[in-house]
Design an enzyme around this catalytic site. Structure first.
Site, PDB file in Angstrom:
ATOM      1  N   ILE A  53      -2.312  -7.390  13.848  1.00 41.21           N
ATOM      2  CA  ILE A  53      -1.222  -7.358  14.825  1.00 41.21           C
ATOM      3  C   ILE A  53      -1.607  -6.575  16.078  1.00 41.21           C
ATOM      4  O   ILE A  53      -1.496  -7.075  17.200  1.00 41.21           O
ATOM      5  CB  ILE A  53       0.056  -6.767  14.188  1.00 41.21           C
ATOM      6  CG1 ILE A  53       0.465  -7.637  12.998  1.00 41.21           C
ATOM      7  CG2 ILE A  53       1.190  -6.670  15.204  1.00 41.21           C
ATOM      8  CD1 ILE A  53       1.520  -7.050  12.103  1.00 41.21           C
ATOM      9  N   ASN A  76       0.838  -1.205   0.000  1.00 40.50           N
ATOM     10  CA  ASN A  76       0.000   0.000   0.000  1.00 40.50           C
ATOM     11  C   ASN A  76       0.874   1.258   0.000  1.00 40.50           C
ATOM     12  O   ASN A  76       2.093   1.167  -0.046  1.00 40.50           O
ATOM     13  CB  ASN A  76      -0.948  -0.015   1.198  1.00 40.50           C
ATOM     14  CG  ASN A  76      -0.174  -0.163   2.493  1.00 40.50           C
ATOM     15  OD1 ASN A  76       0.637   0.687   2.843  1.00 40.50           O
ATOM     16  ND2 ASN A  76      -0.399  -1.274   3.195  1.00 40.50           N
ATOM     17  N   LYS A 115       9.395 -16.801 -10.393  1.00 43.18           N
ATOM     18  CA  LYS A 115       8.539 -15.779 -10.997  1.00 43.18           C
ATOM     19  C   LYS A 115       7.372 -16.456 -11.705  1.00 43.18           C
ATOM     20  O   LYS A 115       7.600 -17.315 -12.573  1.00 43.18           O
ATOM     21  CB  LYS A 115       9.360 -14.939 -11.977  1.00 43.18           C
ATOM     22  CG  LYS A 115       8.559 -13.791 -12.558  1.00 43.18           C
ATOM     23  CD  LYS A 115       9.360 -12.953 -13.532  1.00 43.18           C
ATOM     24  CE  LYS A 115       8.446 -11.948 -14.192  1.00 43.18           C
ATOM     25  NZ  LYS A 115       9.062 -11.266 -15.302  1.00 43.18           N
ATOM     26  N   ASP A 172      -3.830  -6.111   4.202  1.00 45.45           N
ATOM     27  CA  ASP A 172      -4.954  -6.887   4.736  1.00 45.45           C
ATOM     28  C   ASP A 172      -4.874  -8.364   4.379  1.00 45.45           C
ATOM     29  O   ASP A 172      -5.371  -9.208   5.103  1.00 45.45           O
ATOM     30  CB  ASP A 172      -6.270  -6.298   4.204  1.00 45.45           C
ATOM     31  CG  ASP A 172      -6.463  -4.885   4.716  1.00 45.45           C
ATOM     32  OD1 ASP A 172      -6.348  -4.701   5.949  1.00 45.45           O
ATOM     33  OD2 ASP A 172      -6.658  -3.955   3.910  1.00 45.45           O
TER      34      ASP A 172
HETATM   35  O1  C5P Z   1      -8.554  -2.213  10.837  1.00 45.04           O
HETATM   36  P1  C5P Z   1      -7.558  -1.227  10.342  1.00 45.04           P
HETATM   37  O2  C5P Z   1      -6.568  -1.800   9.374  1.00 45.04           O
HETATM   38  O3  C5P Z   1      -8.147   0.060   9.878  1.00 45.04           O
HETATM   39  O4  C5P Z   1      -6.766  -0.849  11.672  1.00 45.04           O
HETATM   40  C1  C5P Z   1      -5.696   0.010  11.683  1.00 45.04           C
HETATM   41  C2  C5P Z   1      -4.888  -0.245  12.927  1.00 45.04           C
HETATM   42  O5  C5P Z   1      -4.669  -1.633  13.102  1.00 45.04           O
HETATM   43  C3  C5P Z   1      -3.523   0.353  12.846  1.00 45.04           C
HETATM   44  O6  C5P Z   1      -3.096   0.653  14.155  1.00 45.04           O
HETATM   45  C4  C5P Z   1      -2.694  -0.773  12.231  1.00 45.04           C
HETATM   46  O7  C5P Z   1      -1.329  -0.650  12.552  1.00 45.04           O
HETATM   47  C5  C5P Z   1      -3.321  -1.975  12.888  1.00 45.04           C
HETATM   48  N1  C5P Z   1      -3.311  -3.186  12.062  1.00 45.04           N
HETATM   49  C6  C5P Z   1      -2.501  -4.246  12.421  1.00 45.04           C
HETATM   50  N2  C5P Z   1      -2.534  -5.405  11.699  1.00 45.04           N
HETATM   51  C7  C5P Z   1      -3.361  -5.530  10.642  1.00 45.04           C
HETATM   52  C8  C5P Z   1      -4.177  -4.465  10.258  1.00 45.04           C
HETATM   53  C9  C5P Z   1      -4.120  -3.301  10.994  1.00 45.04           C
HETATM   54  O8  C5P Z   1      -1.753  -4.127  13.379  1.00 45.04           O
HETATM   55  N3  C5P Z   1      -3.379  -6.659   9.971  1.00 45.04           N
END
Ligand code: C5P
Length: 405
Positions: free
Chosen positions: A307, A211, A290, A280
């Site tokens: 996380i 991203n 590849k 995500d």
């Molecule tokens: O649910 P969303 O992605 O909007 O949440 C954002 C928060 O969750 C941020 O603090 C991001 O660092 C954390 N996050 C995470 N692991 C993920 C997705 C988001 O720690 N897989």
């Protein structure tokens, strides 16, 4: 005892009419217990004499008049490295532009480049010069690099005009310096874990899912935490942002790698901040080699672990867990939901589609969502925003410690 005790302050005085006020400032600094190394630019010597400054600061004055090139070379590097802070007061438009552009044309210019100490500027100049886009651009550059600007005040100027351009009163500069050094030790003994930047989820040997996160916000926070005296552990994905100083860093390219390190380190930390934009999904059938283009249409995705939610669920007594939420709509509602679902104490929420943007931008406007409600903050430069968030964290920890005492 003043927090300035034993701090080595390099007081750079540049050439404006307000330079005479630097004499009083030097006296106040010495009185507060600071070690002051004064520097006078050539122009400043038209307003105050090296002898007056030397008498009040108790130290020999550095000046542009050093004749010996070798001494200049060695001397400025040594002094630049030993200072705890470089305070330029008054800072002329010329001083600001030299610092912003890195013009090493004199002692002061070389010092700005050689020092690793924080830079604080207290500008003073004619109001038109202050408001000129060139000066404002230089200020923005300096702020973006983490410099702190105090003032100028509005009022009657020496040139007979009125407007912003007056140097802050020496007593006010001293008050701010004391608060600054107090803040620099406000998180002493506190260990913080912070995730930052994007993650990259491999598709094959050459491709990945990721991203737009630049890591700037998380890095600024890591730096501000470290500036406040905390021990900082930073887990970061691949980013081109310059790494913050004074922190322990681990490159964790993918979400799974970041999670493994986070779970290992979090139990030892009192403050945990999830600023990373974790991808995500990861690719279940990622290939070691590849892939042929045709196979890219059949990627099997699996959700990544959340996380910060895992760290929130495993929260220990006394830990402060903070997450971020980047939204395009229903900002507060979404951030409040995430705070509860992930068992976070605070959520730093930002509208991704704000004017000027967030991803990769130098500035950010946030809403701080806590258990008792949401608080909208003005838009700040990310470094300034980080400092303000860290101040909140320090206040929170201190209030808790007092409550428990
Ligand atoms: O649910 P969303 O992605 O909007 O949440 C954002 C928060 O969750 C941020 O603090 C991001 O660092 C954390 N996050 C995470 N692991 C993920 C997705 C988001 O720690 N897989």
């Amino acid at each position: 005892m003043s927090t300035l005790q034993h701090q080595h302050i390099l007081l750079a005085v540049t050439g404006g009419i307000a330079a005479y006020k630097a004499l009083e400032l030097a006296r106040l600094l010495v009185q507060a217990g600071a070690k002051v190394t004064p520097l006078l630019t050539k122009a400043a010597q038209k307003f105050v004499t090296p002898l007056s400054l030397q008498t009040l600061s108790g130290s020999a004055v550095l000046s542009d008049l050093f004749a010996d090139a070798e001494e200049l070379e060695i001397g400025h590097i040594r002094i630049a490295r030993s200072a705890d802070l470089v305070l330029t007061a008054p800072a002329t438009a010329q001083a600001l532009s030299r610092a912003a552009l890195g013009l090493a044309t004199d002692y002061l210019g070389t010092l700005y480049l050689a020092t690793r100490a924080p830079l604080i500027f207290a500008p003073a100049m004619n109001q038109a010069m202050w408001l000129h886009p060139a000066t404002q651009d230089h200020l923005a550059t300096l702020k973006q690099r983490g410099a702190i600007i105090w003032g100028p005040e509005e009022g009657n100027l020496a040139c007979g005009e009125e407007g912003p351009g007056r140097l802050l009163a020496p007593a006010e500069i001293l008050r701010r310096l004391e608060a600054y050094f107090t803040a620099r030790s406000s998180l002493k003994g506190i260990r913080c874990l912070i995730t930052a930047g994007p993650t990259q989820e491999p598709i094959d040997a050459v491709r990945y899912i990721s991203n737009h996160s630049s890591g700037k916000m998380g890095y600024a926070l890591a730096e501000a935490l470290s500036e406040a005296g905390a021990e900082v552990i930073l887990l970061h994905g691949p980013t081109s942002a310059p790494p913050p100083e004074g922190v322990t860093r681990y490159l964790t390219p993918s979400a799974l790698e970041m999670l493994a390190q986070a779970k290992r380190l979090a139990p030892r930390c009192q403050v945990i901040i999830g600023a990373a934009a974790v991808a995500d999904f990861s690719v279940k059938n990622a290939a070691a080699g590849k892939l042929k283009k045709i196979n890219l249409t059949h990627l099997e995705l699996r959700p990544n672990p959340d996380i910060i939610a895992e760290l929130g669920q495993a929260k220990q007594k006394g830990q402060l867990v903070i997450g971020f939420a980047a939204e395009t709509e229903r900002l507060i509602e979404e951030a409040t939901r995430k705070r509860k679902e992930k068992n976070l104490d605070w959520v730093v929420a930002n509208q991704v589609n704000q004017v000027g943007g967030v991803f990769g931008a130098e500035e950010n406007q946030i809403t701080l969502v806590q258990a008792h409600g949401a608080e909208e903050w003005p838009r700040f430069n990310k470094k300034e925003l980080a400092r303000r968030l860290v101040k909140r964290i320090a206040n929170h920890i201190q209030a808790k410690q007092k409550g428990e005492a």
